[in-house]
Design a protein around this motif. Structure first.
Motif, PDB file in Angstrom:
ATOM      1  N   LEU A 211       0.805  -1.225   0.000  1.00 56.08           N
ATOM      2  CA  LEU A 211       0.000   0.000   0.000  1.00 56.08           C
ATOM      3  C   LEU A 211       0.837   1.274   0.000  1.00 56.08           C
ATOM      4  N   ASN A 212       2.142   1.122  -0.068  1.00 51.77           N
ATOM      5  CA  ASN A 212       3.031   2.280   0.065  1.00 51.77           C
ATOM      6  C   ASN A 212       2.831   3.319  -1.036  1.00 51.77           C
ATOM      7  N   ASP A 213       2.397   2.897  -2.226  1.00 52.65           N
ATOM      8  CA  ASP A 213       2.275   3.812  -3.360  1.00 52.65           C
ATOM      9  C   ASP A 213       0.862   4.370  -3.542  1.00 52.65           C
ATOM     10  N   ILE A 214      -0.046   4.034  -2.643  1.00 51.37           N
ATOM     11  CA  ILE A 214      -1.403   4.585  -2.730  1.00 51.37           C
ATOM     12  C   ILE A 214      -1.415   5.915  -1.975  1.00 51.37           C
ATOM     13  N   PRO A 215      -1.610   7.046  -2.659  1.00 55.72           N
ATOM     14  CA  PRO A 215      -1.383   8.363  -2.062  1.00 55.72           C
ATOM     15  C   PRO A 215      -2.318   8.754  -0.924  1.00 55.72           C
ATOM     16  N   ASP A 216      -3.563   8.275  -0.913  1.00 63.10           N
ATOM     17  CA  ASP A 216      -4.492   8.708   0.122  1.00 63.10           C
ATOM     18  C   ASP A 216      -4.696   7.671   1.224  1.00 63.10           C
ATOM     19  N   VAL A 217      -3.781   6.714   1.298  1.00 62.80           N
ATOM     20  CA  VAL A 217      -3.850   5.678   2.337  1.00 62.80           C
ATOM     21  C   VAL A 217      -2.480   5.520   2.982  1.00 62.80           C
ATOM     22  N   GLU A 218      -2.449   5.361   4.304  1.00 64.87           N
ATOM     23  CA  GLU A 218      -1.197   5.066   4.980  1.00 64.87           C
ATOM     24  C   GLU A 218      -1.399   3.914   5.960  1.00 64.87           C
ATOM     25  N   THR A 219      -0.315   3.302   6.386  1.00 65.46           N
ATOM     26  CA  THR A 219      -0.389   2.144   7.273  1.00 65.46           C
ATOM     27  C   THR A 219       0.485   2.359   8.499  1.00 65.46           C
ATOM     28  N   LYS A 220       0.102   1.706   9.581  1.00 68.93           N
ATOM     29  CA  LYS A 220       0.853   1.836  10.826  1.00 68.93           C
ATOM     30  C   LYS A 220       0.710   0.560  11.644  1.00 68.93           C
ATOM     31  N   SER A 221       1.825   0.063  12.190  1.00 73.10           N
ATOM     32  CA  SER A 221       1.778  -1.127  13.040  1.00 73.10           C
ATOM     33  C   SER A 221       1.394  -0.730  14.461  1.00 73.10           C
ATOM     34  N   GLU A 222       0.545  -1.534  15.085  1.00 72.11           N
ATOM     35  CA  GLU A 222       0.093  -1.274  16.454  1.00 72.11           C
ATOM     36  C   GLU A 222       0.217  -2.538  17.285  1.00 72.11           C
ATOM     37  N   GLY A 223       0.543  -2.362  18.566  1.00 75.40           N
ATOM     38  CA  GLY A 223       0.622  -3.496  19.468  1.00 75.40           C
ATOM     39  C   GLY A 223       2.033  -3.775  19.915  1.00 75.40           C
ATOM     40  N   ASP A 224       2.184  -4.785  20.739  1.00 74.55           N
ATOM     41  CA  ASP A 224       3.478  -5.184  21.285  1.00 74.55           C
ATOM     42  C   ASP A 224       3.772  -6.633  20.933  1.00 74.55           C
ATOM     43  N   GLY A 225       5.025  -7.005  21.050  1.00 77.55           N
ATOM     44  CA  GLY A 225       5.417  -8.382  20.796  1.00 77.55           C
ATOM     45  C   GLY A 225       5.675  -8.654  19.339  1.00 77.55           C
ATOM     46  N   LEU A 226       5.907  -9.924  19.029  1.00 74.69           N
ATOM     47  CA  LEU A 226       6.224 -10.329  17.665  1.00 74.69           C
ATOM     48  C   LEU A 226       5.029 -10.153  16.733  1.00 74.69           C
ATOM     49  N   TYR A 227       3.861 -10.535  17.207  1.00 75.73           N
ATOM     50  CA  TYR A 227       2.656 -10.444  16.388  1.00 75.73           C
ATOM     51  C   TYR A 227       1.938  -9.129  16.687  1.00 75.73           C
ATOM     52  N   LYS A 228       1.936  -8.229  15.712  1.00 73.58           N
ATOM     53  CA  LYS A 228       1.257  -6.938  15.839  1.00 73.58           C
ATOM     54  C   LYS A 228       0.181  -6.826  14.769  1.00 73.58           C
ATOM     55  N   GLN A 229      -0.611  -5.764  14.858  1.00 79.93           N
ATOM     56  CA  GLN A 229      -1.655  -5.513  13.879  1.00 79.93           C
ATOM     57  C   GLN A 229      -1.281  -4.306  13.023  1.00 79.93           C
ATOM     58  N   VAL A 230      -1.751  -4.302  11.792  1.00 81.70           N
ATOM     59  CA  VAL A 230      -1.546  -3.168  10.895  1.00 81.70           C
ATOM     60  C   VAL A 230      -2.861  -2.413  10.767  1.00 81.70           C
TER      61      VAL A 230
END
Length: 238
Positions: A211-230
């Motif tokens: 999704l890095n090249d989609i201009p009106d959308v951004e992503t962020k990782s949330e949570g702790d530990g090895l398994y996190k959510q985007v």
């Protein structure tokens, strides 16, 4: 060891990490933590987390690196491999994985799927492949982690071991790419954000880069530990 770096783009962030750590780009694994597109009033940036591996840090390479996709495996002659072990290390590694699965109570054949520089892929063939893979590949990931720890005990910390069965890694990668695009469509339509299921670092990085090249959308990782959510976030003008 784990470090964090930022840059205007993913490429710049990785270059900053390589310069700061004094390493080549193929000597560390990258996990994208956050991407933000640039706008008229705000500069874009990419935040990455860099994992360097030493003899005391046996980390599953699939969790933090890349697995070869079908196109690469078909076009790169270095990846085509004789399925039989070619040296003592490979022989011991295959035997370890075979005995591990046998002790779990399942019948399985283990052979070499591909060989790359400092990376080897093992194929698990079994009538119980769905169990060996597990939900979202967690059983496969766990066995892969043990295989990498064992490789370290054999003095081959530099070799990354990847386990696969029924082409699960490739199928999972394709599924996540579809999920990323479908989620982006949803947040663009609703002008909201969506929090995806928990994923390992490799899977999260795939979502971020897709999704890095989609201009009106951004992503962020949330949570702790090895398994996190985007979290996929709509950033366009309301």
């Amino acid at each position: 060891m784990i470090y964090e770096f930022e840059g205007k783009t993913e490429k710049e962030a990785i270059e900053n990490a390589a310069i700061e750590l004094g390493l080549e780009k193929d000597q560390f694994d990258v996990e994208i933590m956050e991407t933000q597109k640039g706008s008229l009033f705000k500069k874009g940036f990419v935040k990455i987390r860099v994992h360097t591996v030493d003899s005391a840090d046996h980390v599953s390479p699939e969790f933090e690196g890349k697995v070869p996709n079908a196109t690469v495996m078909a076009s790169n002659p270095k990846i085509t491999a004789n399925p039989m072990p070619q040296d003592e290390f490979e022989e011991k590694l295959l035997k370890f994985v075979q005995e591990l699965i046998t002790k779990m109570g399942y019948v399985c054949t283990v052979d070499v799927m591909f060989r790359e520089d400092k990376k080897i892929g093992l194929r698990l063939t079994s009538e119980s492949s769905s169990i060996l893979i597990g939900r979202k590949g967690k059983n496969l990931d766990a066995m892969q982690l043990l295989a990498n720890v064992y490789a370290g005990h054999l003095g081959r910390e530099d070799v990354r071991v990847i386990l696969d069965s029924e082409n699960y890694r490739i199928r999972r990668e394709e599924s996540l790419v579809r999920l990323a695009y479908n989620t982006a469509d949803k947040v663009r339509s609703s002008h909201t954000s969506i929090l995806l299921e928990k994923m390992n670092p490799f899977e999260r990085r795939l979502i971020h880069t897709t999704l890095n090249d989609i201009p009106d959308v951004e992503t962020k990782s949330e949570g702790d530990g090895l398994y996190k959510q985007v979290r996929v976030i709509y950033k366009g003008v309301r």
